[in-house]
Design an enzyme around this catalytic site. Sequence first.
Site, PDB file in Angstrom:
ATOM      1  N   CYS A   1       0.836  -1.190   0.000  1.00 49.61           N
ATOM      2  CA  CYS A   1       0.000   0.000   0.000  1.00 49.61           C
ATOM      3  C   CYS A   1       0.877   1.248   0.000  1.00 49.61           C
ATOM      4  O   CYS A   1       2.047   1.190   0.332  1.00 49.61           O
ATOM      5  CB  CYS A   1      -0.875   0.013   1.234  1.00 49.61           C
ATOM      6  SG  CYS A   1      -1.785  -1.503   1.445  1.00 49.61           S
TER       7      CYS A   1
ATOM      8  N   LYS B   1      17.403 -18.557 -11.942  1.00 49.13           N
ATOM      9  CA  LYS B   1      17.632 -17.105 -11.783  1.00 49.13           C
ATOM     10  C   LYS B   1      18.772 -16.665 -12.680  1.00 49.13           C
ATOM     11  O   LYS B   1      18.700 -15.631 -13.339  1.00 49.13           O
ATOM     12  CB  LYS B   1      18.006 -16.751 -10.342  1.00 49.13           C
ATOM     13  CG  LYS B   1      16.960 -16.604  -9.294  1.00 49.13           C
ATOM     14  CD  LYS B   1      15.908 -15.574  -9.465  1.00 49.13           C
ATOM     15  CE  LYS B   1      14.785 -16.049 -10.333  1.00 49.13           C
ATOM     16  NZ  LYS B   1      13.572 -16.461  -9.715  1.00 49.13           N
TER      17      LYS B   1
ATOM     18  N   ARG C   1       3.762   0.580  -8.476  1.00 47.64           N
ATOM     19  CA  ARG C   1       3.895  -0.591  -7.614  1.00 47.64           C
ATOM     20  C   ARG C   1       2.669  -1.498  -7.671  1.00 47.64           C
ATOM     21  O   ARG C   1       2.651  -2.561  -7.068  1.00 47.64           O
ATOM     22  CB  ARG C   1       4.129  -0.148  -6.159  1.00 47.64           C
ATOM     23  CG  ARG C   1       5.276   0.823  -6.108  1.00 47.64           C
ATOM     24  CD  ARG C   1       5.508   1.454  -4.798  1.00 47.64           C
ATOM     25  NE  ARG C   1       4.380   1.496  -3.924  1.00 47.64           N
ATOM     26  CZ  ARG C   1       4.491   1.544  -2.616  1.00 47.64           C
ATOM     27  NH1 ARG C   1       5.672   1.510  -2.061  1.00 47.64           N
ATOM     28  NH2 ARG C   1       3.434   1.626  -1.861  1.00 47.64           N
TER      29      ARG C   1
ATOM     30  N   TRP D   1      -3.179  -2.381  -1.518  1.00 49.88           N
ATOM     31  CA  TRP D   1      -2.830  -3.699  -2.047  1.00 49.88           C
ATOM     32  C   TRP D   1      -3.402  -4.654  -1.006  1.00 49.88           C
ATOM     33  O   TRP D   1      -2.866  -4.778   0.084  1.00 49.88           O
ATOM     34  CB  TRP D   1      -1.308  -3.815  -2.153  1.00 49.88           C
ATOM     35  CG  TRP D   1      -0.775  -5.163  -2.465  1.00 49.88           C
ATOM     36  CD1 TRP D   1      -0.369  -6.112  -1.555  1.00 49.88           C
ATOM     37  CD2 TRP D   1      -0.529  -5.735  -3.752  1.00 49.88           C
ATOM     38  NE1 TRP D   1       0.105  -7.220  -2.211  1.00 49.88           N
ATOM     39  CE2 TRP D   1       0.019  -7.015  -3.555  1.00 49.88           C
ATOM     40  CE3 TRP D   1      -0.721  -5.274  -5.059  1.00 49.88           C
ATOM     41  CZ2 TRP D   1       0.378  -7.851  -4.603  1.00 49.88           C
ATOM     42  CZ3 TRP D   1      -0.357  -6.120  -6.105  1.00 49.88           C
ATOM     43  CH2 TRP D   1       0.178  -7.384  -5.871  1.00 49.88           C
TER      44      TRP D   1
ATOM     45  N   GLU E   1      17.749 -16.695 -16.485  1.00 53.86           N
ATOM     46  CA  GLU E   1      16.745 -15.752 -16.974  1.00 53.86           C
ATOM     47  C   GLU E   1      17.214 -14.307 -16.980  1.00 53.86           C
ATOM     48  O   GLU E   1      16.751 -13.527 -17.806  1.00 53.86           O
ATOM     49  CB  GLU E   1      15.414 -15.910 -16.237  1.00 53.86           C
ATOM     50  CG  GLU E   1      15.446 -15.574 -14.794  1.00 53.86           C
ATOM     51  CD  GLU E   1      14.100 -15.795 -14.116  1.00 53.86           C
ATOM     52  OE1 GLU E   1      13.065 -15.713 -14.777  1.00 53.86           O
ATOM     53  OE2 GLU E   1      14.091 -16.044 -12.910  1.00 53.86           O
TER      54      GLU E   1
ATOM     55  N   GLU F   1      16.475 -23.504  -8.614  1.00 53.16           N
ATOM     56  CA  GLU F   1      16.066 -22.100  -8.595  1.00 53.16           C
ATOM     57  C   GLU F   1      17.262 -21.173  -8.858  1.00 53.16           C
ATOM     58  O   GLU F   1      17.153 -20.190  -9.588  1.00 53.16           O
ATOM     59  CB  GLU F   1      15.394 -21.781  -7.251  1.00 53.16           C
ATOM     60  CG  GLU F   1      15.014 -20.340  -7.003  1.00 53.16           C
ATOM     61  CD  GLU F   1      14.061 -19.749  -8.048  1.00 53.16           C
ATOM     62  OE1 GLU F   1      13.521 -20.482  -8.886  1.00 53.16           O
ATOM     63  OE2 GLU F   1      13.901 -18.516  -8.034  1.00 53.16           O
TER      64      GLU F   1
ATOM     65  N   LYS G   1       6.058 -10.923 -16.791  1.00 50.43           N
ATOM     66  CA  LYS G   1       5.862 -11.130 -15.353  1.00 50.43           C
ATOM     67  C   LYS G   1       4.763 -12.155 -15.095  1.00 50.43           C
ATOM     68  O   LYS G   1       4.829 -12.918 -14.149  1.00 50.43           O
ATOM     69  CB  LYS G   1       5.527  -9.790 -14.677  1.00 50.43           C
ATOM     70  CG  LYS G   1       5.389  -9.863 -13.177  1.00 50.43           C
ATOM     71  CD  LYS G   1       6.729 -10.113 -12.507  1.00 50.43           C
ATOM     72  CE  LYS G   1       6.612 -10.431 -11.037  1.00 50.43           C
ATOM     73  NZ  LYS G   1       7.770 -11.186 -10.533  1.00 50.43           N
TER      74      LYS G   1
ATOM     75  N   ASN H   1      -0.753   1.262   6.233  1.00 52.66           N
ATOM     76  CA  ASN H   1      -0.006   0.183   5.570  1.00 52.66           C
ATOM     77  C   ASN H   1       0.430  -0.780   6.651  1.00 52.66           C
ATOM     78  O   ASN H   1       0.832  -0.348   7.728  1.00 52.66           O
ATOM     79  CB  ASN H   1       1.284   0.706   4.919  1.00 52.66           C
ATOM     80  CG  ASN H   1       1.020   1.567   3.732  1.00 52.66           C
ATOM     81  OD1 ASN H   1      -0.109   1.714   3.314  1.00 52.66           O
ATOM     82  ND2 ASN H   1       2.086   2.143   3.188  1.00 52.66           N
ATOM     83  N   GLY H   2       0.396  -2.067   6.372  1.00 52.94           N
ATOM     84  CA  GLY H   2       0.877  -3.041   7.351  1.00 52.94           C
ATOM     85  C   GLY H   2      -0.225  -4.000   7.736  1.00 52.94           C
ATOM     86  O   GLY H   2      -1.260  -4.088   7.066  1.00 52.94           O
TER      87      GLY H   2
ATOM     88  N   HIS I   1      26.196 -39.705 -12.844  1.00 52.19           N
ATOM     89  CA  HIS I   1      25.391 -40.373 -13.871  1.00 52.19           C
ATOM     90  C   HIS I   1      25.360 -39.572 -15.171  1.00 52.19           C
ATOM     91  O   HIS I   1      24.481 -39.769 -15.991  1.00 52.19           O
ATOM     92  CB  HIS I   1      23.973 -40.612 -13.358  1.00 52.19           C
ATOM     93  CG  HIS I   1      23.953 -41.490 -12.149  1.00 52.19           C
ATOM     94  ND1 HIS I   1      24.148 -42.844 -12.218  1.00 52.19           N
ATOM     95  CD2 HIS I   1      23.820 -41.188 -10.835  1.00 52.19           C
ATOM     96  CE1 HIS I   1      24.104 -43.344 -10.997  1.00 52.19           C
ATOM     97  NE2 HIS I   1      23.911 -42.357 -10.137  1.00 52.19           N
TER      98      HIS I   1
HETATM   99  C1  F6R Z   1      11.019 -16.843 -12.624  1.00 48.45           C
HETATM  100  C2  F6R Z   1       9.615 -16.512 -12.669  1.00 48.45           C
HETATM  101  C3  F6R Z   1       8.685 -17.457 -13.330  1.00 48.45           C
HETATM  102  C4  F6R Z   1       7.393 -17.587 -12.524  1.00 48.45           C
HETATM  103  C5  F6R Z   1       6.368 -18.433 -13.268  1.00 48.45           C
HETATM  104  C6  F6R Z   1       5.112 -18.647 -12.473  1.00 48.45           C
HETATM  105  O1  F6R Z   1      11.753 -15.878 -11.929  1.00 48.45           O
HETATM  106  O2  F6R Z   1       9.208 -15.499 -12.180  1.00 48.45           O
HETATM  107  O3  F6R Z   1       9.265 -18.708 -13.536  1.00 48.45           O
HETATM  108  O4  F6R Z   1       7.700 -18.155 -11.284  1.00 48.45           O
HETATM  109  O5  F6R Z   1       6.036 -17.815 -14.488  1.00 48.45           O
HETATM  110  O6  F6R Z   1       4.523 -17.438 -12.139  1.00 48.45           O
HETATM  111  P1  F6R Z   1       3.479 -17.318 -10.964  1.00 48.45           P
HETATM  112  O7  F6R Z   1       4.196 -17.607  -9.686  1.00 48.45           O
HETATM  113  O8  F6R Z   1       2.959 -15.923 -11.050  1.00 48.45           O
HETATM  114  O9  F6R Z   1       2.429 -18.344 -11.227  1.00 48.45           O
END
Ligand code: F6R
Length: 609
Positions: A2, A486, A27, A74, A489, A482, A604, A98-99, A505
């Site tokens: 928020c 990271k 945001r 939010w 990507e 993971e 995103k 907020n909070g 293997h």
């Molecule tokens: C990687 C990333 C993506 C998401 C994936 C699922 O950094 O952000 O791999 O994790 O597209 O997205 P959500 O969690 O929004 O379902």
Amino acid sequence: MCGIVGYLGPRETVGVLMDGLRRLEYRGYDSAGIAVFHGGKIEVRRARGKLRVLEEAIAGESLEGKVGIGHTRWATHGRPSDDNAHPHKAGSIAVVHNGIIENYLSLKKVLTESGHVFASETDTEVIAHLVDHFLREDFPFEEAVRRALGKIKGSYALAVLCEKEPEKLIGARNESPLVVGLGEGELLIASDTPAVLNYTRDFIFLEDGEMAVLSDGKAEVLDLEGKRIPREPKRVKWNPLMAEKGGYKHFMLKEIMEQPRAITDTIRGRISEDRSEIIFEGLDSDGKMVKAINRIALVACGTSYHAALVGRYLIESLCRIPVEADIGSEFRYRNPLVDEKTLLVTISQSGETADTLAALREARKRGARTLGICNVVESSLSRESDYTIFTYAGPEIGVASTKAFSTQLVILYLLSLFLGKRTGYISHTQMDEFIGELVRLPHLLEEVVRGHKEIERIGRKYVHAENFLYLGRGINYPIALEGALKLKEISYIHAEGYPAGEMKHGPIALIDREMPVVVLATKDDTYEKVMNNIEEVHAREGRIIALASQGDKEIASKVEDVIFIPPTVSLLTPVLLTIPLQLLAYYMADFKGNDVDQPRNLAKSVTVE
Ligand code: F6R
């Protein structure tokens, strides 16, 4: 997250508030509102949706006034709606917040019994009623706010207006940022400096447990005992874009660094005071759901799928219920064994990922009970699931998921404890121990975050590598996946995550001087085995970057670089390991000059299958 803006001065208040809210727009939020002291009373205007909706609602009105507060919401407690939007009003008080107020239910009960009528589902409204309660007992505005704050448990940044003292604006902070801006003959309040950077660059940054009283052209800071605290303003040199990122170069870095806060918010209010229970209000309230299920299916995509893999490990260890973890796009097309005895847990930051939603719909068709873990209130996932647990990470703007992932891990840990208690698998003593470690986690994460310079150094050293291998075992194996994701990507360096035991293997053939290998080697049951893997890589001249437990002297002699993390229970180690891997990927991508927040070809939210 928020956003808050407040204004006291000669300008057209509504204009200043709307301008501030617009600057917080990037945001993301689900509703907005303002309150202005106009014509002898506080006028509130609120609207669900984008700021444009609020703008249209107030267009043509002349809401003139010298003091006002505004908010972008939010949603956390209570879905996005006009009624749940801030400001909240009670009697002659209006509040934006907020909070999260942890004890809002017990406060609401007491206030309702004494005649207060609530109009929203929010925790915030309790604050307005509490202040109003003390006003009715004839305390002046400032004292009433102070007394109300004494009753509240949780995190807050607040701005409060009172019809009885219209020349005054009060702010307060606890674990949620609030700044006071000192302009020329005007005073401002904001949760984030960018909101008011147009009007001043001189700020007082409130500390936890402090209030600011703005009136008569000056701002006074006081503690919750009412003692005045002398405070010099600081001049902010950030430009507006830097300020949006909290002074960080990228949103991703900001979001990595704010994980201790995001995790604190995610845990808040979910542990009973005596530490014997996990609280997910309304989940399995009649005890029938957990009794009825005989298996759990975790489904997600990308980073959230890696959280699901950790979740499988956590739930099986703490509850002894069989768990499967699946990728959304795979689950749906493999005719999954799902029925009414299955609990389907979907995990998604956005709650809009098409493959995850399709899996959810498929499981519902087959009669499964459904539980979502999600960061966005009112997302499709939360609307379509029987129950949703929200990660309170706040909006994630960087495309690469960081704080959403670590908060998902924390929710899965809490969920495992919740289920473990109900299945009777976790004893009281174990519960106490596991919760104790969870409560320490944000402090441990702060320690990890403080070590960022060393990770930056390592990132610089390896930035020219073309391939990376990430190895982990057991619960840390998904973190190897993971870490590799990271890196690929955002830095576009090819990376693979592997279970360390699988090395011989196949992947061992790749090892040579050109192949940096990141090994997750914290002290747990798999440590000896991981050390053997390190020997194997070492013998083939691979360059090893180890993530190890603080105090592990042995490992330093075997590897080229070490990042130490503080010790905790092995079930929480994944959260601590995640941050250095995010930072490593971040620094390497930044050294390469990549667009870290918006990596090529990625979106995103993946809303197509
Ligand atoms: C990687 C990333 C993506 C998401 C994936 C699922 O950094 O952000 O791999 O994790 O597209 O997205 P959500 O969690 O929004 O379902």
